[in-house]
Scaffold this motif. Structure first.
Motif, short mmCIF file in Angstrom:
data_model
loop_
_atom_site.label_atom_id
_atom_site.label_comp_id
_atom_site.label_asym_id
_atom_site.label_seq_id
_atom_site.Cartn_x
_atom_site.Cartn_y
_atom_site.Cartn_z
N VAL A 28 0.86 -1.18 0.00
CA VAL A 28 0.00 0.00 0.00
C VAL A 28 0.90 1.24 0.00
O VAL A 28 2.08 1.17 0.36
N MET A 29 0.31 2.35 -0.40
CA MET A 29 1.02 3.63 -0.34
C MET A 29 0.24 4.57 0.57
O MET A 29 -0.98 4.71 0.43
N VAL A 30 0.93 5.20 1.50
CA VAL A 30 0.36 6.26 2.32
C VAL A 30 1.25 7.48 2.18
O VAL A 30 2.36 7.41 1.63
N GLN A 55 4.22 15.92 17.92
CA GLN A 55 4.33 15.34 16.58
C GLN A 55 3.20 15.88 15.71
O GLN A 55 2.03 15.54 15.89
N CYS A 56 3.55 16.75 14.77
CA CYS A 56 2.54 17.39 13.91
C CYS A 56 2.55 16.86 12.49
O CYS A 56 1.84 17.40 11.63
N TRP A 57 3.34 15.83 12.20
CA TRP A 57 3.30 15.16 10.90
C TRP A 57 2.53 13.85 11.08
O TRP A 57 2.69 13.14 12.08
N MET A 58 1.67 13.53 10.10
CA MET A 58 0.80 12.36 10.24
C MET A 58 0.86 11.50 9.00
O MET A 58 1.01 12.00 7.88
N LEU A 59 0.72 10.19 9.21
CA LEU A 59 0.48 9.26 8.10
C LEU A 59 -1.00 9.33 7.74
O LEU A 59 -1.87 9.24 8.62
N ASP A 66 3.69 19.97 1.21
CA ASP A 66 5.01 19.34 1.26
C ASP A 66 4.78 17.91 1.70
O ASP A 66 4.72 17.61 2.90
N ILE A 67 4.65 17.00 0.74
CA ILE A 67 4.14 15.65 0.99
C ILE A 67 5.22 14.62 0.68
O ILE A 67 5.93 14.72 -0.32
N ALA A 68 5.31 13.63 1.55
CA ALA A 68 6.18 12.47 1.32
C ALA A 68 5.32 11.23 1.16
O ALA A 68 4.27 11.10 1.80
N THR A 69 5.76 10.32 0.31
CA THR A 69 5.06 9.05 0.11
C THR A 69 5.81 7.93 0.82
O THR A 69 7.03 7.97 0.98
N HIS A 70 5.05 6.91 1.24
CA HIS A 70 5.61 5.76 1.95
C HIS A 70 4.93 4.50 1.41
O HIS A 70 3.71 4.46 1.31
#
Length: 357
Positions: free
Chosen positions: A215-217, A232-236, A311-315
């Motif tokens: 999966v990608m989040v 922690q202000c960054w969320m998956l 400003d988005i990162a993929t996982h």
């Protein structure tokens, strides 16, 4: 045609728009054609009036303050024809306007005219796309089936609105509403003063590769945890975004997959749409699981629209790891938690449907 009239063409001459202003008049024909303007009245350009061959249908009307207020919000300027001002044209960007947009335009126009008359037209114009998105959600809601299990009959007469005003408006808005409603014992509640956070509907997408069970989040900064006092202000999260006016939820999900992760989505599976916080928020979610080839995708950063400050990162994770993170409390985004559980339940069925196709 008598003095004091103007000519409305294109979108403004649509019967739905004339009904908003309670206007009627005489049909007229002007030389030339209208091009572009598909998003007129909902945040985009108005059609361009090009002189030449052909005819443009219009209607000659006597303008009233409501029409002139609307024209000011839209920032339109007239051109002259046979001594009369012609309204309803602009720069002509985008595809050609068509009558199937008239109902949405009219719904937006009613919302604009309901705003305080002293609110500057330019301020309203800046938030026109968001107003149009909210109006589009209201039109969709009117067409969708209401839930009925264990609930009272869906009847507007069970709620009496006593007062309603927009207390704050920018990217989102807050409304103050005074109301009373029917109680389960048949009586009426006391007058209730409530505030509701108004936002457009959103489409959410969890990309899934059945072949690799990946999966990608995404992750990005979120203001909610900051306001609550969380370090922690960054969320998956799942891929997500507002549904543009006139856009289908599934098309919004595919568009957001390109903007926020740079991937193409194939077959799409709809999850139950829902209100995440119905006690204080009008926001409505359309979640989807979309099939994608993640075998050659690489996680990374730098996705999103710069003009929206994204400003988005993929996982990319194994599906089992996503569920482990949910159970370990490492994922705090409620919709992603629900989507992970849905996919855990439906993954075998999704794989089976592909095997049989």
């Amino acid at each position: 045609m008598t003095a004091g009239r103007v000519i409305l063409v294109g979108p403004l001459a649509a019967p739905e728009m004339l009904a908003v202003f309670a206007l009627s008049g005489d049909p007229v024909r002007l030389p030339g054609e209208l091009k572009g303007g598909a998003d007129a009245g909902i945040g985009g350009d108005w059609p361009r009036w090009r002189p030449g061959q052909g005819e443009v249908a219009g209607v000659a009307v006597r303008p009233d303050p409501a029409l002139m207020r609307y024209l000011a919000i839209m920032g339109l300027s007239p051109r002259r024809h046979d001594g009369l001002a012609v309204w309803g044209h602009g720069d002509g960007g985008g595809a050609d306007w068509s009558g199937d947009r008239a109902a949405l335009m009219a719904e937006v126009a009613r919302d604009l005219l309901a705003l305080p008359p002293d609110e500057p037209a330019a301020d309203i114009a800046r938030r026109l796309p968001r107003i149009a998105e909210i109006a589009w959600g209201r039109l969709r809601a009117a067409l969708e089936a209401d839930p009925s299990a264990c609930l009272p009959e869906a009847d507007a007469s069970r709620v009496e609105l006593l007062a309603r005003r927009e207390a704050y408006a920018r990217y989102f808005s807050v409304e103050e509403i005074s109301l009373r409603h029917r109680r389960y014992d048949g009586g009426w509640s006391p007058v209730l003063d409530r505030e509701v956070f108004r936002s457009a509907d959103a489409a959410l997408l969890l990309p899934y590769d059945p072949g690799t069970d990946l999966v990608m989040v995404i992750s990005q900064f979120r203001i909610g945890p900051l306001a609550r006092g969380q370090a922690q202000c960054w969320m998956l999260e799942p891929i997500a975004g507002r549904i543009d006016a006139g856009e289908r939820p599934e098309d919004a999900a595919r568009r957001e997959a390109q903007e926020e992760a740079g991937i193409e989505i194939g077959r799409i599976h709809a999850l139950p749409p829902h209100y995440p916080t119905p006690g204080a928020n009008s926001e409505f979610f359309y979640p989807f699981v979309g099939l994608a080839d993640l075998s050659s995708q690489r996680a990374g950063a730098g996705f999103g629209l710069a003009e929206e400050g994204e400003d988005i990162a993929t996982h990319i994770l194994p599906r089992a790891e996503l569920l482990r993170l949910v159970m370990a409390g490492q994922i705090q985004c409620g919709p992603l938690i629900a989507m992970a559980f849905w996919l855990d339940r439906m993954a075998d069925q999704i794989a089976g449907s592909l095997a049989g196709s």
